[in-house]
Design an enzyme around this catalytic site. Sequence first.
Site, short mmCIF file in Angstrom:
data_model
loop_
_atom_site.label_atom_id
_atom_site.label_comp_id
_atom_site.label_asym_id
_atom_site.label_seq_id
_atom_site.Cartn_x
_atom_site.Cartn_y
_atom_site.Cartn_z
N HIS A 24 11.56 -6.31 -38.27
CA HIS A 24 12.58 -5.23 -38.05
C HIS A 24 11.41 -4.08 -37.79
CE1 HIS A 24 14.11 -5.00 -41.83
NE2 HIS A 24 15.28 -5.96 -41.33
N HIS A 78 24.55 -13.60 -47.79
CA HIS A 78 24.11 -12.06 -47.64
C HIS A 78 24.49 -12.07 -45.58
CE1 HIS A 78 22.36 -9.32 -45.97
NE2 HIS A 78 20.37 -9.28 -45.86
N GLU A 80 22.61 -10.66 -43.21
CA GLU A 80 21.66 -10.44 -41.95
C GLU A 80 21.54 -12.00 -41.21
OE1 GLU A 80 18.71 -8.18 -43.54
OE2 GLU A 80 18.00 -7.42 -41.41
N ASP A 82 18.81 -13.49 -40.32
CA ASP A 82 17.71 -14.18 -40.92
C ASP A 82 17.89 -15.40 -42.14
OD1 ASP A 82 18.28 -12.03 -42.31
OD2 ASP A 82 15.93 -12.18 -43.34
N HIS A 144 20.30 -6.12 -49.50
CA HIS A 144 19.97 -5.26 -49.16
C HIS A 144 20.11 -4.60 -48.27
CE1 HIS A 144 17.66 -5.83 -44.84
NE2 HIS A 144 17.11 -4.57 -45.32
N ASP A 163 17.99 -12.07 -50.61
CA ASP A 163 16.72 -11.24 -50.44
C ASP A 163 15.50 -10.81 -51.52
OD1 ASP A 163 16.79 -11.10 -47.71
OD2 ASP A 163 17.59 -8.76 -47.51
N TYR A 191 6.94 -6.42 -49.89
CA TYR A 191 8.24 -6.72 -49.73
C TYR A 191 9.34 -5.61 -50.14
CZ TYR A 191 12.55 -9.23 -48.75
OH TYR A 191 13.91 -9.88 -48.28
FE1 FEO Z 1 18.46 -8.76 -45.22
FE2 FEO Z 1 16.35 -11.56 -45.63
O1 FEO Z 1 17.67 -10.41 -45.26
#
Ligand code: FEO
Length: 390
Positions: A24, A78, A80, A82, A144, A163, A191
């Site tokens: 992203h 999490h 998200e 991924d 995150h 993360d 990162y």
């Molecule tokens: Fe916030 Fe690696 O996803």
Amino acid sequence: MEAVKISEGVYWVGAIDWNLRNFHGYETEKGSTYNAYLVIDEKITLIDTVKEPFKEEMLERISSVIDPARIEIIVSNHAEPDHSGAIPYILQYAKNAKVYAAFGAGVKDLTAYYGDLAYIGVKNGETLSLGKRTLTFVPTPMVHWPDNMVSFMTPDNILFSNDAFGQHYATDPRLDTECDLAEAYIQARKYYANIVQPYGMQTAKALAACKTLPIQTICPSHGIIWTKHIHDILAMYGSWTSNEYDDSAVIVYDTMWHSTEAMAHAIESAFIGAGLKPKLYNLHFSHNSDIIADAMTSRYIAVGSPTLNNNMMPSVSSFLTYFKGLNGNKKKFIAFGSYGWGGQSPDQVYEALAASKCEPLMPAIRLAYKPSAEQLKKITEDVSSALKSN
Ligand code: FEO
């Protein structure tokens, strides 16, 4: 593809994304990994999954240890995609598995992505027995996303940090003791700067909670696993969340006919004269996400743009938008730029930086057409003077 044993009964069963080059908007020149972990106990447990296109790789690694149908617990630290993208797929095999996620945000986000899969929400400090082992859940909101949590497993003392402490760094070796550690630190910094930086306060709280735990291993959801270098990565996070500055100054610019570039070098001379270590980035050649990694700890940032069609150049606008979203600490800034007639860009850059948790070191610097040697010398002198009085 085989699982990788981390310790007795604990396996890495994730996926390596060697070809990832953009996450992203963040340039991931070293690829990434999506880390999922399998715990073999009385209740077989999967901690996080992988990005959906890598689901078969994860299943193959799980199958190298056990029949995936035996998984009873899936922990989603999490939502998200991924990390959660392969949850529906693994549930096709582990038909009776229960999915645990953070109470509130975790359950809400997973439901939004995958529908109601009877998720079980867990609160701060709640524990889950796997048999000989116990997981304790600790929410880490905004590290995150609002739903993030970490899971600490005893008696192994493994922190599944999701993360936090991750890196976009594709390697076959999974441990910090086996990889190029210098590269791992570079990628951990990049990162943090590109993913976690805006949430430094929340990260500092999560870090404080981590410091009370007798951690022996940190298993993040991206990159390598920290075993022998836990103190180092925790110290780095401590420094970054404290918004400590180094002795660098970042100069970012685009240029049409080298006039704004000449101004950048005049500012560079002033920074050198003040004992700083400037780093110059021509946006034609540098990616926003690399600049952000250096700008994170710099005390000063200077941004320059020529005026193009009454505006700053699109590359500079792109950088400033990215910077505004990520800048975590207060810096002093310099806005500068050259022009032929309109001359709007220096003020536009100034306003954008002022809206990004930065304070002006001096008024915007502007020059028309090709700057003379005298004009450039004057820029160096003016910036030097502003640095001295700062
Ligand atoms: Fe916030 Fe690696 O996803």
